[in-house]
Motif scaffolding. Sequence first.
Motif, mmCIF file in Angstrom:
data_model
loop_
_atom_site.group_PDB
_atom_site.id
_atom_site.type_symbol
_atom_site.label_atom_id
_atom_site.label_comp_id
_atom_site.label_asym_id
_atom_site.label_seq_id
_atom_site.Cartn_x
_atom_site.Cartn_y
_atom_site.Cartn_z
ATOM 1 N N PRO A 192 0.830 -1.211 0.000
ATOM 2 C CA PRO A 192 0.000 0.000 0.000
ATOM 3 C C PRO A 192 0.863 1.259 0.000
ATOM 4 O O PRO A 192 1.882 1.332 0.680
ATOM 5 C CB PRO A 192 -0.809 -0.107 1.295
ATOM 6 C CG PRO A 192 -0.835 -1.563 1.599
ATOM 7 C CD PRO A 192 0.478 -2.094 1.110
ATOM 8 N N GLY A 193 0.454 2.225 -0.817
ATOM 9 C CA GLY A 193 1.180 3.477 -0.936
ATOM 10 C C GLY A 193 2.228 3.467 -2.033
ATOM 11 O O GLY A 193 2.725 4.518 -2.438
ATOM 12 N N GLN A 194 2.571 2.300 -2.534
ATOM 13 C CA GLN A 194 3.561 2.193 -3.610
ATOM 14 C C GLN A 194 2.983 2.795 -4.888
ATOM 15 O O GLN A 194 1.818 2.627 -5.203
ATOM 16 C CB GLN A 194 3.927 0.722 -3.827
ATOM 17 C CG GLN A 194 4.990 0.487 -4.873
ATOM 18 C CD GLN A 194 5.364 -0.993 -4.972
ATOM 19 O OE1 GLN A 194 4.761 -1.842 -4.315
ATOM 20 N NE2 GLN A 194 6.353 -1.284 -5.774
ATOM 21 N N ARG A 195 3.807 3.511 -5.633
ATOM 22 C CA ARG A 195 3.368 4.108 -6.899
ATOM 23 C C ARG A 195 3.874 3.238 -8.045
ATOM 24 O O ARG A 195 5.052 2.904 -8.097
ATOM 25 C CB ARG A 195 3.879 5.531 -7.028
ATOM 26 C CG ARG A 195 3.302 6.467 -6.000
ATOM 27 C CD ARG A 195 3.745 7.892 -6.291
ATOM 28 N NE ARG A 195 3.105 8.860 -5.447
ATOM 29 C CZ ARG A 195 1.884 9.362 -5.645
ATOM 30 N NH1 ARG A 195 1.166 8.953 -6.654
ATOM 31 N NH2 ARG A 195 1.383 10.273 -4.826
ATOM 32 N N LEU A 196 2.951 2.881 -8.934
ATOM 33 C CA LEU A 196 3.278 2.030 -10.074
ATOM 34 C C LEU A 196 2.911 2.733 -11.369
ATOM 35 O O LEU A 196 1.864 3.376 -11.464
ATOM 36 C CB LEU A 196 2.494 0.711 -10.005
ATOM 37 C CG LEU A 196 2.738 -0.190 -8.813
ATOM 38 C CD1 LEU A 196 1.772 -1.364 -8.853
ATOM 39 C CD2 LEU A 196 4.174 -0.686 -8.810
ATOM 40 N N ASP A 197 3.772 2.594 -12.376
ATOM 41 C CA ASP A 197 3.435 3.044 -13.707
ATOM 42 C C ASP A 197 2.570 1.969 -14.352
ATOM 43 O O ASP A 197 2.862 0.776 -14.247
ATOM 44 C CB ASP A 197 4.699 3.251 -14.541
ATOM 45 C CG ASP A 197 5.553 4.401 -14.024
ATOM 46 O OD1 ASP A 197 4.978 5.352 -13.470
ATOM 47 O OD2 ASP A 197 6.785 4.333 -14.173
ATOM 48 N N VAL A 198 1.494 2.394 -15.006
ATOM 49 C CA VAL A 198 0.591 1.443 -15.657
ATOM 50 C C VAL A 198 0.414 1.839 -17.119
ATOM 51 O O VAL A 198 0.456 3.019 -17.456
ATOM 52 C CB VAL A 198 -0.783 1.366 -14.951
ATOM 53 C CG1 VAL A 198 -0.633 0.823 -13.545
ATOM 54 C CG2 VAL A 198 -1.470 2.701 -14.923
ATOM 55 N N PRO A 199 0.210 0.849 -17.994
ATOM 56 C CA PRO A 199 0.023 1.137 -19.417
ATOM 57 C C PRO A 199 -1.415 1.570 -19.691
ATOM 58 O O PRO A 199 -2.351 0.897 -19.292
ATOM 59 C CB PRO A 199 0.317 -0.208 -20.084
ATOM 60 C CG PRO A 199 -0.091 -1.209 -19.061
ATOM 61 C CD PRO A 199 0.221 -0.580 -17.727
ATOM 62 N N THR A 200 -1.569 2.699 -20.338
ATOM 63 C CA THR A 200 -2.928 3.118 -20.655
ATOM 64 C C THR A 200 -3.068 3.742 -22.028
ATOM 65 O O THR A 200 -4.174 4.011 -22.449
ATOM 66 C CB THR A 200 -3.458 4.134 -19.621
ATOM 67 O OG1 THR A 200 -2.587 5.251 -19.591
ATOM 68 C CG2 THR A 200 -3.571 3.518 -18.259
ATOM 69 N N GLN A 201 -1.985 3.972 -22.725
ATOM 70 C CA GLN A 201 -2.112 4.663 -24.006
ATOM 71 C C GLN A 201 -1.229 4.000 -25.045
ATOM 72 O O GLN A 201 -0.078 3.722 -24.800
ATOM 73 C CB GLN A 201 -1.718 6.133 -23.844
ATOM 74 C CG GLN A 201 -1.922 6.947 -25.082
ATOM 75 C CD GLN A 201 -1.591 8.404 -24.828
ATOM 76 O OE1 GLN A 201 -1.228 8.804 -23.747
ATOM 77 N NE2 GLN A 201 -1.722 9.198 -25.860
ATOM 78 N N LEU A 202 -1.802 3.787 -26.236
ATOM 79 C CA LEU A 202 -1.041 3.239 -27.343
ATOM 80 C C LEU A 202 -0.069 4.283 -27.875
ATOM 81 O O LEU A 202 -0.376 5.462 -27.889
ATOM 82 C CB LEU A 202 -1.963 2.821 -28.488
ATOM 83 C CG LEU A 202 -2.752 1.555 -28.284
ATOM 84 C CD1 LEU A 202 -3.783 1.405 -29.386
ATOM 85 C CD2 LEU A 202 -1.833 0.352 -28.295
#
Length: 106
Positions: free
Chosen positions: A90-100
Amino acid sequence: MQTYKSLRKYIDGSVFILLLSCVLYSWTYFSDNHTPVEEKYQVSTEWTVEDGESLWAIASSISDDHDMTIEQTISWMKSKNDLDNESIFPGQRLDVPTQLTGVAQE
């Protein structure tokens, strides 16, 4: 003499099959763009992990935003966030894929 002719015929056929295999392999290898689906996405959102969330839960919640499977999304997130395993906190920041990238969007 008969053995030499049959041996030569066998070798000629083998060489032909080998060359044909090389041509077909090269054609299929170079005709595909070989861009893994994970590399078609760029980071456009940072996700803050909440209590009780897992990579699987995050990936399944954002899977409607792109055409990657949940497994591919998890692999992408592990790669881009330098995760050795699927443990997050909890609280960790993750980069996530959302755009082509490089593809026209609707």
